[in-house]
Write a protein that holds these residues in place. Structure first.
Motif, short mmCIF file in Angstrom:
data_model
loop_
_atom_site.label_atom_id
_atom_site.label_comp_id
_atom_site.label_asym_id
_atom_site.label_seq_id
_atom_site.Cartn_x
_atom_site.Cartn_y
_atom_site.Cartn_z
N SER A 32 -46.02 2.36 68.05
CA SER A 32 -44.56 2.27 68.14
C SER A 32 -44.09 2.25 69.59
CB SER A 32 -43.89 3.44 67.39
OG SER A 32 -44.11 3.31 66.01
N GLU A 41 -54.40 4.57 63.93
CA GLU A 41 -53.96 5.80 63.29
C GLU A 41 -52.61 6.23 63.84
OE1 GLU A 41 -57.03 8.63 63.96
OE2 GLU A 41 -58.38 7.70 62.50
N TYR A 75 -44.82 9.18 78.84
CA TYR A 75 -43.65 10.01 78.56
C TYR A 75 -43.77 11.29 79.37
CZ TYR A 75 -43.03 7.13 74.34
OH TYR A 75 -42.85 6.09 73.45
N ALA A 76 -42.62 11.77 79.83
CA ALA A 76 -42.63 13.09 80.48
C ALA A 76 -43.02 14.11 79.41
CB ALA A 76 -41.24 13.41 81.02
N ALA A 115 -49.03 7.33 76.52
CA ALA A 115 -49.05 6.91 75.12
C ALA A 115 -49.63 5.50 74.98
CB ALA A 115 -47.64 6.94 74.55
N ARG A 131 -43.28 17.10 76.88
CA ARG A 131 -42.19 17.74 76.16
C ARG A 131 -42.19 19.25 76.33
NH1 ARG A 131 -41.63 13.87 70.87
NH2 ARG A 131 -43.87 13.74 70.98
N SER A 144 -51.43 6.69 67.78
CA SER A 144 -52.27 5.90 68.69
C SER A 144 -51.46 5.10 69.71
CB SER A 144 -53.20 4.98 67.89
OG SER A 144 -52.47 4.16 67.01
P1 ADP Z 1 -47.84 5.50 66.58
O1 ADP Z 1 -46.67 4.58 66.38
O2 ADP Z 1 -49.15 4.78 66.67
O3 ADP Z 1 -47.89 6.60 65.56
P2 ADP Z 1 -46.38 6.46 68.91
O4 ADP Z 1 -46.22 5.35 69.88
O5 ADP Z 1 -45.22 6.82 68.06
O6 ADP Z 1 -47.68 6.21 68.01
O7 ADP Z 1 -46.81 7.78 69.70
C1 ADP Z 1 -47.91 7.79 70.58
C2 ADP Z 1 -47.96 9.14 71.27
O8 ADP Z 1 -46.85 9.28 72.13
C3 ADP Z 1 -47.93 10.31 70.32
O9 ADP Z 1 -48.81 11.30 70.78
C4 ADP Z 1 -46.50 10.79 70.41
O10 ADP Z 1 -46.41 12.17 70.15
C5 ADP Z 1 -46.12 10.45 71.82
N1 ADP Z 1 -44.69 10.14 71.94
C6 ADP Z 1 -44.02 9.20 71.25
N2 ADP Z 1 -42.72 9.17 71.61
C7 ADP Z 1 -42.57 10.13 72.56
C8 ADP Z 1 -41.45 10.60 73.34
N3 ADP Z 1 -40.23 10.07 73.22
N4 ADP Z 1 -41.70 11.61 74.21
C9 ADP Z 1 -42.92 12.16 74.35
N5 ADP Z 1 -44.01 11.76 73.65
C10 ADP Z 1 -43.83 10.76 72.77
#
Ligand code: ADP
Ligand code: MG
Length: 268
Positions: free
Chosen positions: A53, A47, A14-15, A28, A17, A50
């Motif tokens: 999603s 956790e 992800y770019a 990610a 934030r 991680s």
């Molecule tokens: P989980 O489902 O295991 O909790 P995620 O895939 O939601 O993990 O997130 C993994 C990491 O990516 C986290 O650090 C989250 O903050 C980051 N992240 C998730 N979605 C975005 C996004 N759209 N932009 C920037 N960072 C993201």
């Protein structure tokens, strides 16, 4: 047997934030690989944060992939255009944690469950209604629920509606992202059993995503443990539970044991 899905070296960045800085990308998902056989369940456990999603969203064509391949239905889904991916999506459905936000509150249950048919086009009103009723039946809700609205349902019933909706186009793979996490303990068990029954009846493959290793062990054939974007341990359920070689797995195991102890205390 050919896997339903084969993920190879999936990377999702992800770019950043942070504003004002040059976009340093955040990784990610870091070179994740796995496959799932027809009719079987892979649990992706880790956790919060991680990357679970992010994997789910890439597989469901809801987030563009940075690199890697997702082989599904003879095609690399990761390389498809938005338009091409529309042909694949019906066969690969995703259900989220919170049905309260994923179901349109203004629609009736019948409209919600049948909506994917509408998007597909050319299904007559009457047939849509009949298929919605059949779909509800399959998840243990009678046709009397067709006219209800999400706000009138319990959390478990709403999750049943979300599952019925995901099944209406007869997918091969269901991605279940923390679908039990928002539910009470007793309801979790009921929905878990429903998932097992549906898998047996329909031969579905599941990617079951959870932070609860105990729940994963209950439902899955195989477990992959994710930590900071990587799969750190992967294998059959018994092997993972017995071995728990990684610190990450031991932590998760500890966390679900603590969950269980607090439940036991609460029950007393
Ligand atoms: P989980 O489902 O295991 O909790 P995620 O895939 O939601 O993990 O997130 C993994 C990491 O990516 C986290 O650090 C989250 O903050 C980051 N992240 C998730 N979605 C975005 C996004 N759209 N932009 C920037 N960072 C993201
Ligand atoms: Mg998540």
């Amino acid at each position: 047997m050919e896997p339903v899905i084969r993920v190879e070296n999936l990377v999702k960045r992800y770019a950043s934030r942070e504003l004002g800085r040059r976009a340093a990308a955040f990784t990610a998902v870091d070179s994740v690989s796995f496959s799932i056989l027809p009719g079987s369940t892979l649990a992706l456990v880790g956790e919060s944060g991680s990357g679970k999603s992010s994997v789910a969203l890439c597989l469901a064509c809801l987030e563009p992939v940075t690199s890697g391949q997702i082989w599904f239905d003879g095609r690399d889904v990761a390389a498809l255009s938005e338009r091409e991916s529309r042909a694949v999506r019906p066969k690969l459905q995703i259900v989220f944690q919170d049905p309260a936000t994923s179901l349109n509150p203004r629609w009736t249950v019948g409209e919600i469950v049948a909506e994917p048919l509408l998007v597909k086009g050319r299904v007559a009103n009457r047939e849509r209604r009949e298929r919605a009723a059949q779909g509800l039946e399959r998840v243990g809700l009678g046709a009397e629920y067709l006219e209800r609205r999400p706000a009138e349902l319990s959390g478990g019933q709403r999750q049943r509606v979300a599952i019925a909706r995901a099944l209406i186009l007869e997918p091969k793979l269901l991605i279940l992202d923390e679908v039990l996490s928002a539910l009470d303990c007793s309801i979790q068990g009921q929905i878990a059993n429903l998932l097992v029954e549906l898998q047996r009846a329909l031969g579905l493959a599941y990617l079951f995503i959870t932070h609860d290793l105990r729940m994963a062990a209950h439902l899955a054939d195989e477990i992959a443990v994710m930590s900071r974007g990587k799969i750190v341990e992967q294998g059959a359920v018994e092997t993972i539970l017995r071995g728990a070689r990684c610190a990450e797995t031991q932590n998760l195991l500890g966390a679900s044991l603590v969950d269980r102890e607090t439940e036991a205390v609460r029950e007393r």
